[in-house]
Design a protein around this motif. Structure first.
Motif, PDB file in Angstrom:
ATOM      1  N   THR A 104      49.668  27.071  43.027  1.00  0.00           N
ATOM      2  CA  THR A 104      50.071  28.421  42.644  1.00  0.00           C
ATOM      3  C   THR A 104      51.456  28.359  42.009  1.00  0.00           C
ATOM      4  OG1 THR A 104      48.785  29.512  44.379  1.00  0.00           O
ATOM      5  CG2 THR A 104      50.658  30.729  43.484  1.00  0.00           C
ATOM      6  N   PHE A 128      45.472  35.449  48.176  1.00  0.00           N
ATOM      7  CA  PHE A 128      45.398  36.421  47.083  1.00  0.00           C
ATOM      8  C   PHE A 128      44.477  37.576  47.497  1.00  0.00           C
ATOM      9  CE2 PHE A 128      46.768  32.573  45.087  1.00  0.00           C
ATOM     10  CZ  PHE A 128      47.552  32.953  44.008  1.00  0.00           C
ATOM     11  N   VAL A 166      49.131  42.281  43.279  1.00  0.00           N
ATOM     12  CA  VAL A 166      48.431  41.033  42.978  1.00  0.00           C
ATOM     13  C   VAL A 166      47.635  41.166  41.682  1.00  0.00           C
ATOM     14  CG1 VAL A 166      46.667  39.406  43.777  1.00  0.00           C
ATOM     15  CG2 VAL A 166      48.332  40.341  45.402  1.00  0.00           C
ATOM     16  N   VAL A 181      48.926  38.581  38.711  1.00  0.00           N
ATOM     17  CA  VAL A 181      48.225  37.291  38.649  1.00  0.00           C
ATOM     18  C   VAL A 181      47.526  37.163  37.299  1.00  0.00           C
ATOM     19  CG1 VAL A 181      46.418  35.849  39.653  1.00  0.00           C
ATOM     20  CG2 VAL A 181      47.935  37.175  41.150  1.00  0.00           C
ATOM     21  N   HIS A 202      43.374  32.577  37.960  1.00  0.00           N
ATOM     22  CA  HIS A 202      43.086  32.167  39.335  1.00  0.00           C
ATOM     23  C   HIS A 202      41.710  31.516  39.362  1.00  0.00           C
ATOM     24  CE1 HIS A 202      43.303  32.249  43.682  1.00  0.00           C
ATOM     25  NE2 HIS A 202      42.200  32.985  43.776  1.00  0.00           N
TER      26      HIS A 202
END
Length: 387
Positions: A91, A349, A356, A360, A363
């Motif tokens: 991450t 997450f 989030v 983000v 992912h």
């Protein structure tokens, strides 16, 4: 126990770091181990010993640091070499320039790196403590005025002496976002007369509360998005704005431009002919130079003289106050990551959390941010992202 790695920022003239001794201590309390590349805090006057005293492990081998990391904290967007050093499933928490740099987004996604873009943290009340754009812009607004004062061949405040009265400097600030508001406050504290232009009529009250005079520009509709950022305006509107503020700029001692639109080139507000008409010795500080600049004569990373006017186009201005910039950015990162730690699940997450979903970028091998997908010509996702 997830491992956090904080590498040294390698961009030229960068002095900030993505962690401070205080945030190291608090990350450890969250159940994480922290590794810091040797010398990562040196430019911010944080020694390796200070990090060690806070509980971090100092790592000399940067490849080993990346290889062992579950999370990487950075400040500047990663280079291709840095992305290649991260293992699959890492991450990354960093500025990414996700809306404008397709290559970085695709490289991160190809390596299945979960990337959290600090510039995309939504502007909501709960996320204010994570808002790195605002924390760094605040410092940039302050420092812009100090730099202008240093280059201006006269003082800012009115001065009454036996030899006569010195009139206060006249400062025009373009854009009343976080950086602009801090610039107003700083210029007023130094004794300048401050006038401010912004496409958003709603900021007039904020400008006047800080002692600035708002330059009114008629507008037909809302000039800000849901997050409070200025939206892109038509060329017709920008031409009208330039016409109305031209007289103010020409008679100013200092012009500080801060107008930026996320994911778009900076609007051109100060033209060649305006600069040519300004008084010799005047100063322009262009805080939008990284996205093309608000002044047509700005040069990224340079301080230049044009028509007798000093134009400051330095990049990464918050780095000039590295101690504060590191402290604030490190806390922004800590606050974001801390909210993603659950007592039972640990760091995870939660895509039902708007912070989030708003920050983000990619992912598990999927570019999952709606605005980023749209900016890069990708179709919307059909199903919600899984944690």
């Amino acid at each position: 126990m997830p491992t956090v790695f904080v590498p040294t920022e390698i961009r030229e003239s960068e002095t900030r770091a993505a962690a401070s001794p205080d945030t190291v201590t608090r990350l450890i309390k969250l159940g994480m181990s922290v590794q810091i590349q040797a010398g990562a805090g040196a430019a911010s006057h944080i020694s390796d010993k200070a990090y060690e005293a806070a509980g971090a492990t100092i790592v000399s081998d940067v490849a080993a640091g990346y290889g062992a990391a579950d999370l990487v904290f950075k400040l500047n967007p990663p280079t291709p070499a840095e992305i290649a050093s991260m293992r699959e499933g890492t991450t990354l928490v960093s500025f990414v320039n996700a809306l404008t740099d397709k290559d970085i987004v695709e490289a991160l996604n190809a390596r299945k790196i979960s990337s959290i873009a600090m510039e995309l943290v939504p502007r909501i009340t709960r996320a204010q403590k994570m808002d790195a754009l605002s924390s760094q812009a605040n410092l940039a607004g302050y420092k812009a005025v100090i730099m202008a004062a240093d280059h201006l061949p006269k003082i800012f405040p009115m001065l009454m002496t036996a030899a006569g009265t010195i009139q206060p400097a006249r400062v025009v600030i373009m854009g009343a976002g976080v950086a602009g508001l801090q610039a107003i406050a700083t210029a007023k504290r130094l004794g300048a007369v401050v006038e401010v232009s912004d496409v958003r009529p709603a900021v007039k009250e904020q400008v006047e509360s800080l002692g600035g005079k708002f330059i009114e520009v008629p507008t037909d509709g809302s000039a800000e998005d849901e997050g409070g950022y200025a939206t892109e305006q038509s060329e017709e509107f920008l031409a009208k704005q330039r016409e109305l503020v031209r007289e103010k700029i020409v008679n100013a001692d200092v012009v500080i431009t801060t107008a930026a639109i996320p994911g778009r080139p900076a609007p051109k507000l100060v033209t060649d002919d305006m600069v040519e008409a300004m008084r010799g010795g005047s100063v322009i500080v262009d805080l939008a130079v990284a996205s093309g600049g608000n002044c047509t004569l700005s040069e990224a990373g340079q301080i230049v003289q044009k028509h007798g006017v000093t134009i400051i186009g330095k990049l990464e201005i918050p780095s000039l106050v590295a101690a504060n910039a590191t402290d604030m950015y490190a806390k922004n990162v800590l606050n974001l990551v801390g909210d993603m730690v659950d007592k039972e699940k640990g760091f995870h997450f939660d895509f039902e959390d708007e912070v989030v979903t708003g920050s983000v970028v990619c992912h598990k091998g999927e570019i999952c941010h709606a605005r980023v997908r749209d900016a890069h010509g990708l179709s919307p996702l059909n199903t919600p992202q899984e944690a």
